[in-house]
Design a protein around this motif. Structure first.
Motif, mmCIF file in Angstrom:
data_model
loop_
_atom_site.group_PDB
_atom_site.id
_atom_site.type_symbol
_atom_site.label_atom_id
_atom_site.label_comp_id
_atom_site.label_asym_id
_atom_site.label_seq_id
_atom_site.Cartn_x
_atom_site.Cartn_y
_atom_site.Cartn_z
ATOM 1 N N SER A 50 0.862 -1.180 0.000
ATOM 2 C CA SER A 50 0.000 0.000 0.000
ATOM 3 C C SER A 50 0.896 1.227 0.000
ATOM 4 C CB SER A 50 -0.952 -0.021 1.208
ATOM 5 O OG SER A 50 -0.243 -0.315 2.397
ATOM 6 N N PRO B 259 -2.166 -0.376 7.301
ATOM 7 C CA PRO B 259 -3.285 -0.346 6.345
ATOM 8 C C PRO B 259 -4.462 -1.182 6.818
ATOM 9 C CG PRO B 259 -1.492 -1.709 5.518
ATOM 10 C CD PRO B 259 -0.969 -1.015 6.730
ATOM 11 N N THR C 68 -8.128 -5.512 3.466
ATOM 12 C CA THR C 68 -8.654 -5.196 2.136
ATOM 13 C C THR C 68 -9.014 -6.468 1.393
ATOM 14 O OG1 THR C 68 -7.176 -3.269 2.059
ATOM 15 C CG2 THR C 68 -8.205 -3.944 -0.001
ATOM 16 N N TYR D 124 -12.480 -1.922 1.480
ATOM 17 C CA TYR D 124 -11.565 -1.575 2.570
ATOM 18 C C TYR D 124 -12.353 -1.627 3.877
ATOM 19 C CZ TYR D 124 -8.537 0.055 -1.185
ATOM 20 O OH TYR D 124 -7.764 0.128 -2.325
ATOM 21 N N ASN E 290 -8.738 7.311 2.899
ATOM 22 C CA ASN E 290 -7.887 6.151 3.159
ATOM 23 C C ASN E 290 -7.172 6.341 4.491
ATOM 24 O OD1 ASN E 290 -5.161 4.589 2.934
ATOM 25 N ND2 ASN E 290 -6.459 3.722 1.338
ATOM 26 N N SER F 167 -3.800 8.140 4.410
ATOM 27 C CA SER F 167 -3.708 9.471 3.818
ATOM 28 C C SER F 167 -3.154 10.461 4.836
ATOM 29 C CB SER F 167 -5.079 9.933 3.342
ATOM 30 O OG SER F 167 -5.043 11.299 2.972
ATOM 31 N N ASN G 31 -10.122 11.625 -0.225
ATOM 32 C CA ASN G 31 -9.296 11.154 -1.331
ATOM 33 C C ASN G 31 -9.975 11.487 -2.658
ATOM 34 O OD1 ASN G 31 -8.240 9.376 1.034
ATOM 35 N ND2 ASN G 31 -6.804 8.991 -0.639
#
Length: 753
Positions: free
Chosen positions: A149, A648, A651, A678, A728, A731, A740
């Motif tokens: 990621s 992360p 996913t 996600y 995200n 971010s 995003n």
């Protein structure tokens, strides 16, 4: 360095001339000749393709062991090692059709074997596959690899994350040398344009044995584009348009190869306006990029060499929130102006039964940051003040790095292959601006290692190695006045040492399941920011205080990989457990300085664990239909119970893809729809907030359009089809509640003459 160059020159002119050749015929399993099969040696930077009757002929091959790869779209790749000794070799081969992924030769591992033969599992994504994703940057494109990621700031800045580790814990290699461009910073991207890139390989896990410090979390190995076959000249033009940022990316490349020489040149220019969310444009996320890549290859006698140069200039806007809504591309302050110069020289010296590789690299990274100054100097007019702002950078750092990597492949002894290596670098950082993030410093690395591969039988291989490293860091003392206070960067003189080792095994279970088990240790010496920071890092809005008592991070990771492949079904499961000692992290102190919260660097033992799981269904007789699914997860916790930052979210990615081919007007056609889910991320560190779940739908269609004798490769991608509002978890704009990007339509065309 002069001594090494003289040594190489002496070998090149003193080697005995070798009149070796490799020729033969390549057919399919029905004995039909195959036109356009690529025969290529990465060691020689040289190759050719088969004629209409399936024949090929390569001349002027040096004595010694040389590996050639035989690859063709839709067929299984073959890697074959030949021993040349002033003779001509004839090699005919039948290629088998490949229903699933093409078996690639892996360059980032020590023995350059096919992935199916490799003890360590390495993921690879080709340049064409990256462009099919519609990614704006290379860093965004590689997030399509399970377990990878990125920490991003808008669309322009992205840092790769491998199984929850990023920054200086992930080492980036480009043109065969390590990339050094201030990776410690949260607001620093890769600085590599995806034009002129053949593909990306990802090692997920400690690779310190092969690459030294900073490869504790993994390696991102960016492969440059190949030279064309000998006696060939090609001109390539590509153009992409991005609807979300009103962006364009234009690239022009030229490649030509003679008998002993190869040349290539590629220029690229990209320009993007502020990216758009479903509700607004994010002010000053605009950016532009200029990129130039040059390459010269030479092979003669028992020696081959490849010289490459890459210049990249990126101007990146740094947003301070949602402001004026425009579609302008002219950058506003604050913004970064970054120059990267990368020079690499790769040399291969062939002996009768062994080989010496000498890789030299020199990189110059000049990072400038321009900010708005509100106070006029005494007697300065408005016009003079604006010129002064534009001319002087508040932050101006120049990082220069000379690196070397020498590997000697010993003669093969029975089923044993052994490699000895020496690596190192000399690096200097110099400040020219009024602001300091890190002080003037010198870094010296030196490492020695050995690794061996043993082929037990046709189904079982073992690989092991050991390495010793030393890193020395010295800095200058600086005093910087800021808002009536003096920030002091104390001088340090530190040395860090470490032993690392690895062991791996690959074998077949039940004659159907390829199993790989690897255990490896890694280390990372503290970086300059962690040791010496004493000021505000504007990109992260924190006042960071370094800690010069930090020690090496060390880890031990266990990996288990299982792969099942049948004619119409593929299943994979990758699990890992990563134990980190003395993990370095930022912790708030509760104080405020220069209107920013103060954070300092601490150390705590931690662990990460998780994996990637998925399948690929290709049902018979629907040969054109593919259903792919993958799930990836990682959990990171400190031993004190706190979760690690920037982990992360779990996913799930599902893709339905069709492939079709009409030889008259649309060969290699494809269409796909994907759903990326996600999950909610609430396993968060003490200074993060939870991120809700969301789903993104993406579409893609493309293929080769034939017009006259020219082939135009086209692609149309729609990312975030339904213009979903989301943030995200990785971010950098998440603390400001900035979304995003929304829907992005990407149109690309590429043709070669």
């Amino acid at each position: 360095m002069k001594t090494i160059i003289n040594f190489l020159f002496f070998i090149g002119i003193s080697a005995v001339y070798a009149q070796n050749s490799l020729s033969g015929k390549i057919t399919d399993t029905n004995n039909q000749p195959l036109l356009g099969v690529e025969i290529y040696s990465d060691q020689l930077h040289k190759g050719t393709i088969t004629n209409e009757d399936g024949t090929y002929n390569l001349q002027n091959i040096p004595n010694g062991k040389v590996t050639f790869n035989f690859s063709f779209l839709g067929f299984k790749t073959i890697a074959k090692e030949f021993i040349f000794n002033n003779k001509n070799i004839s090699f005919d081969v039948q290629l088998e059709e490949s229903v699933f992924k093409i078996d690639e030769v892996i360059i980032s591992t020590p023995f350059n074997k096919l992935q199916s033969e490799n003890v360590m599992k390495v993921e690879r994504l080709s340049a064409r596959a990256i462009q099919k994703t519609g990614a704006t940057t290379l860093s965004e494109g590689i997030t399509n690899i399970a377990g990878v990621s990125q920490v991003s700031t808008g669309t322009s800045i992205g840092k790769p994350v491998i199984r929850g580790l990023s920054g200086n814990r992930v080492l980036v290699y480009t043109q065969g040398i390590r990339l050094e461009n201030q990776q410690f910073g949260g607001e620093h991207g890769l600085g590599i344009n995806d034009a002129g890139v053949a593909g990306v390989e990802v090692i997920k896990g400690p690779a310190s044995l092969l690459y030294g410090s900073d490869a504790l979390g993994g390696v991102l190995y960016i492969q440059p584009e190949k030279f064309v076959p000998e006696n060939t000249t090609k001109l390539n033009v590509s153009q992409r348009y991005f609807s979300n940022t009103l962006g364009t990316n234009t690239s022009l490349g030229f490649k030509s190869s003679l008998k002993n020489w190869q040349f290539l040149a590629r220029g690229t220019y990209a320009q993007h306006a502020d990216y758009k969310t479903p509700d607004y444009r994010v002010t000053n996320t605009r950016f532009n990029e200029k990129d130039l890549k040059l390459g010269i290859g030479f092979h003669e006698k028992n020696f081959s060499s490849e010289l490459r140069y890459n210049f990249n200039n990126s101007k990146l806007g740094l947003t301070e929130g949602i402001g004026e809504q425009t579609k302008e591309t002219h950058l506003e302050t604050p913004y970064q102006d970054i120059d990267n110069h990368i020079i690499s020289l790769h040399n291969h010296v062939f002996f009768k039964n062994s080989k010496l590789d000498i890789d030299l690299g020199y990189t110059i990274n000049n990072r400038q940051e321009f900010e708005e100054h509100h106070d006029h100097a005494e007697g300065e007019t408005e016009e003079e003040h604006e010129e002064h702002e534009e001319a002087e950078a508040a932050l101006d750092m120049k990082l220069k790095t000379f690196s070397y990597n020498t590997k000697y492949h010993l003669p093969k002894f029975g089923k044993f292959e052994v490699l000895l290596g020496v690596q190192g670098l000399h690096q200097t950082n110099t400040n020219f601006g009024e602001e300091l993030l890190i002080p003037n410093a010198t870094v010296n690395d030196f490492g020695v290692f050995t690794t061996a591969n043993f082929e037990w039988n046709d189904n079982t291989s073992l690989q092991a190695g050991i390495r010793y490293d030393n890193r020395g860091i010295t800095t200058e003392r600086h005093e910087v006045a800021h808002e009536d206070e003096i920030h002091v960067f104390e001088a340090i003189d530190k040395s860090y040492n470490s032993f690392t080792a690895s062991f791996g095994a690959k074998t077949m279970l039940f004659n159907t399941i390829t199993s790989r088990f690897n255990v490896a240790s890694g280390f990372r010496a503290p970086n300059l920011a962690e040791l010496t920071s004493n000021g505000v890092h504007h990109g992260t809005n924190r006042f960071e205080v370094g800690n010069n008592n930090l020690v090496n991070e060390k880890n031990l990771q266990f990996d288990l990989s299982l792969d099942y492949n049948s004619e119409h079904f593929e299943l994979f499961a990758n699990g890992f457990y990563n134990k980190l000692n003395d993990y370095i992290y930022l912790s708030p102190t509760g104080e405020v300085e220069d209107s920013a919260p103060v954070y300092t660097y601490l150390q705590e033992n931690a662990k990460l664990y998780g994996g990637e799981f998925g399948f690929h269904l290709h049902p018979h007789p629907l040969d054109w239909l593919h259903l792919e699914s993958s799930f990836e997860m990682v959990i990171g916790k400190q031993d004190n119970g706190n979760y690690l930052p920037l982990i992360p979210a779990n996913t799930l990615k599902n893709t339905l893809r069709t492939e079709f081919s009409n030889e008259k007007w649309l060969p290699n056609g494809y269409a796909s729809v994907s759903l990326h889910s996600y999950f909610k991320q609430d396993n968060i560190s003490e200074f993060e907030t939870a991120t809700p779940a969301y789903n993104l739908v993406n579409l893609g269609v493309g293929g080769d359009i034939l017009i006259s004798k020219y082939t135009f490769t086209t692609s149309l991608t729609v990312n975030n089809l339904f213009d979903k509002k989301y943030i995200n978890h990785l971010s950098r704009l998440k603390p400001d509640n900035i979304f995003n990007p929304g829907r992005n339509i990407v149109l690309g065309i590429n043709f070669t003459i």
